[in-house]
Design a protein around this motif. Structure first.
Motif, PDB file in Angstrom:
ATOM      1  N   VAL A 173      14.548  -3.711 -22.362  1.00 58.79           N
ATOM      2  CA  VAL A 173      13.821  -4.530 -23.326  1.00 58.79           C
ATOM      3  C   VAL A 173      13.612  -3.783 -24.639  1.00 58.79           C
ATOM      4  O   VAL A 173      13.825  -4.330 -25.727  1.00 58.79           O
ATOM      5  CB  VAL A 173      12.459  -4.973 -22.749  1.00 58.79           C
ATOM      6  N   SER A 174      13.202  -2.534 -24.559  1.00 63.71           N
ATOM      7  CA  SER A 174      12.861  -1.764 -25.755  1.00 63.71           C
ATOM      8  C   SER A 174      14.085  -1.234 -26.497  1.00 63.71           C
ATOM      9  O   SER A 174      14.059  -1.109 -27.730  1.00 63.71           O
ATOM     10  CB  SER A 174      11.960  -0.583 -25.372  1.00 63.71           C
ATOM     11  N   GLU A 175      15.151  -0.913 -25.760  1.00 60.54           N
ATOM     12  CA  GLU A 175      16.350  -0.330 -26.387  1.00 60.54           C
ATOM     13  C   GLU A 175      17.280  -1.460 -26.817  1.00 60.54           C
ATOM     14  O   GLU A 175      18.321  -1.718 -26.214  1.00 60.54           O
ATOM     15  CB  GLU A 175      17.007   0.646 -25.418  1.00 60.54           C
ATOM     16  N   THR A 176      16.883  -2.122 -27.897  1.00 61.32           N
ATOM     17  CA  THR A 176      17.538  -3.356 -28.338  1.00 61.32           C
ATOM     18  C   THR A 176      18.994  -3.160 -28.703  1.00 61.32           C
ATOM     19  O   THR A 176      19.840  -4.021 -28.423  1.00 61.32           O
ATOM     20  CB  THR A 176      16.776  -3.939 -29.542  1.00 61.32           C
ATOM     21  N   ALA A 177      19.316  -2.055 -29.341  1.00 58.05           N
ATOM     22  CA  ALA A 177      20.689  -1.841 -29.807  1.00 58.05           C
ATOM     23  C   ALA A 177      21.641  -1.565 -28.645  1.00 58.05           C
ATOM     24  O   ALA A 177      22.841  -1.852 -28.756  1.00 58.05           O
ATOM     25  CB  ALA A 177      20.723  -0.677 -30.789  1.00 58.05           C
ATOM     26  N   GLU A 178      21.142  -1.024 -27.557  1.00 55.26           N
ATOM     27  CA  GLU A 178      22.012  -0.606 -26.460  1.00 55.26           C
ATOM     28  C   GLU A 178      22.209  -1.686 -25.391  1.00 55.26           C
ATOM     29  O   GLU A 178      23.283  -1.776 -24.804  1.00 55.26           O
ATOM     30  CB  GLU A 178      21.440   0.644 -25.779  1.00 55.26           C
ATOM     31  N   PHE A 179      21.173  -2.490 -25.140  1.00 52.92           N
ATOM     32  CA  PHE A 179      21.206  -3.315 -23.934  1.00 52.92           C
ATOM     33  C   PHE A 179      20.883  -4.785 -24.195  1.00 52.92           C
ATOM     34  O   PHE A 179      20.067  -5.119 -25.048  1.00 52.92           O
ATOM     35  CB  PHE A 179      20.210  -2.776 -22.901  1.00 52.92           C
ATOM     36  N   TYR A 180      21.504  -5.644 -23.402  1.00 49.95           N
ATOM     37  CA  TYR A 180      21.069  -7.023 -23.301  1.00 49.95           C
ATOM     38  C   TYR A 180      19.762  -7.053 -22.494  1.00 49.95           C
ATOM     39  O   TYR A 180      19.542  -6.229 -21.607  1.00 49.95           O
ATOM     40  CB  TYR A 180      22.107  -7.871 -22.570  1.00 49.95           C
ATOM     41  N   SER A 181      18.906  -8.033 -22.798  1.00 49.56           N
ATOM     42  CA  SER A 181      17.663  -8.182 -22.055  1.00 49.56           C
ATOM     43  C   SER A 181      17.302  -9.654 -21.968  1.00 49.56           C
ATOM     44  O   SER A 181      17.063 -10.310 -22.984  1.00 49.56           O
ATOM     45  CB  SER A 181      16.515  -7.419 -22.731  1.00 49.56           C
ATOM     46  N   TYR A 182      17.243 -10.169 -20.751  1.00 46.53           N
ATOM     47  CA  TYR A 182      16.835 -11.553 -20.551  1.00 46.53           C
ATOM     48  C   TYR A 182      15.351 -11.725 -20.882  1.00 46.53           C
ATOM     49  O   TYR A 182      14.950 -12.709 -21.495  1.00 46.53           O
ATOM     50  CB  TYR A 182      17.105 -11.977 -19.113  1.00 46.53           C
ATOM     51  N   ARG A 183      14.534 -10.753 -20.498  1.00 44.42           N
ATOM     52  CA  ARG A 183      13.102 -10.834 -20.775  1.00 44.42           C
ATOM     53  C   ARG A 183      12.847 -10.892 -22.285  1.00 44.42           C
ATOM     54  O   ARG A 183      11.948 -11.607 -22.735  1.00 44.42           O
ATOM     55  CB  ARG A 183      12.393  -9.629 -20.147  1.00 44.42           C
ATOM     56  N   ARG A 184      13.611 -10.171 -23.047  1.00 43.16           N
ATOM     57  CA  ARG A 184      13.418 -10.112 -24.501  1.00 43.16           C
ATOM     58  C   ARG A 184      14.006 -11.315 -25.219  1.00 43.16           C
ATOM     59  O   ARG A 184      13.390 -11.888 -26.120  1.00 43.16           O
ATOM     60  CB  ARG A 184      14.060  -8.818 -25.040  1.00 43.16           C
ATOM     61  N   ASP A 185      15.222 -11.723 -24.829  1.00 47.20           N
ATOM     62  CA  ASP A 185      15.978 -12.692 -25.631  1.00 47.20           C
ATOM     63  C   ASP A 185      16.241 -14.029 -24.946  1.00 47.20           C
ATOM     64  O   ASP A 185      16.660 -14.969 -25.609  1.00 47.20           O
ATOM     65  CB  ASP A 185      17.329 -12.079 -26.031  1.00 47.20           C
ATOM     66  N   LYS A 186      16.062 -14.113 -23.635  1.00 46.94           N
ATOM     67  CA  LYS A 186      16.360 -15.317 -22.846  1.00 46.94           C
ATOM     68  C   LYS A 186      17.858 -15.624 -22.806  1.00 46.94           C
ATOM     69  O   LYS A 186      18.478 -15.605 -21.759  1.00 46.94           O
ATOM     70  CB  LYS A 186      15.573 -16.530 -23.353  1.00 46.94           C
TER      71      LYS A 186
END
Length: 268
Positions: free
Chosen positions: A238-251
């Motif tokens: 969630v916090s490492e936006t540049a590195e990872f996809y995140s469902y919790r962050r972006d849906k």
């Protein structure tokens, strides 16, 4: 030594396990959101092509296939991805078919790739100290509570695995993983010292909210079944936006892959 120089050889960024005691013939990495062909919400943070490997998230199927083709060019064999259902079933890679429903896969055969897809759930890669058996498991909170890791370890031991080593790949961090009482209760019968992994965040409309430590929960469960050589657990999707996809962050987002295999080539 663990895969010297691998990151320099791949055409996209990866995260490599820091398990130096694992034999060099065991190869493993987790992809990031960078280095592919996906656009829109599946792109990299700088709007260049993203390496989304999930074909079930609404991305352009042609872009996903190009991403998978790019990944497969780096592997000893094309990977067959599981149809993950947040359960605890483990399959042998030899029996995989496209669409096979399970949340973990293992093999004792060289040049056979085991892989799981994640975007906040916990990917766990396993090998034994001899590099004779490897596995990949997908463990969100339901899988952890339901025995996904225990079943994976049991299946590996049934195939003759010796002392096991586990690597906890990129997942949602404990400062971001807000959960309700249902998640707390799901682990109550499994982990006596539960408050070590659930910090009370507050009360919303009479409903308790917690911040859960998925890495800590996984370590505890693995220790209970005799797996004490555990690495990783130091990222937050969630916090490492540049590195990872995140469902919790972006849906709406892509999926990273965590992969492991036994090299069938000459060992240095």
């Amino acid at each position: 030594m663990a895969m010297p120089g691998l990151m320099d050889k791949l055409p996209f960024p990866v995260i490599v396990p820091d398990w130096s005691e694992v034999p060099a013939k065991v190869k493993a990495f987790t992809t990031t959101r960078e280095g592919g062909f996906s656009l829109g919400p599946f792109a990299a943070l700088d709007s260049s092509g993203g390496l989304n490997l999930g074909d079930h998230v609404g991305d352009d199927p042609q872009a996903v296939q190009k991403n998978r083709d790019k990944l497969n060019l780096t592997l000893p064999a094309d990977v067959i991805f599981l149809s993950q259902v947040h359960g605890n079933m483990v399959l042998d890679a030899a029996n995989l078919q496209p669409g096979s429903q399970a949340d973990a896969v293992l093999t004792n055969q060289a040049a056979t790739v085991c892989a799981v897809l994640t975007a906040d759930c916990l990917p766990v890669l396993f090998t034994d100290m001899a590099g004779s058996v490897v596995a990949a498991a997908h463990a969100g909170w339901r899988g952890l509570a339901g025995g996904a890791l225990e079943n994976t370890v049991a299946a590996m031991r049934a195939r003759g695995a010796g002392e096991l080593v586990a690597w906890l790949g990129p997942a949602i961090g404990s400062s971001q993983f807000e959960v309700g009482r249902d998640v707390f209760d799901a682990f109550a019968a499994k982990i006596p010292n539960l408050h070590a992994y659930f910090r009370i965040k507050g009360n919303e409309g009479g409903v308790e909210k917690y911040l859960a430590d998925i890495y800590g929960l996984a370590r505890n469960l693995l220790n209970d079944i005799g797996v004490t050589r555990i690495y990783g657990g130091d990222h937050c999707t969630v916090s490492e936006t540049a590195e990872f996809y995140s469902y919790r962050r972006d849906k709406v987002c892509g999926r990273m892959a965590s992969l492991i295999w036994i090299d069938g080539g000459p060992q240095g």
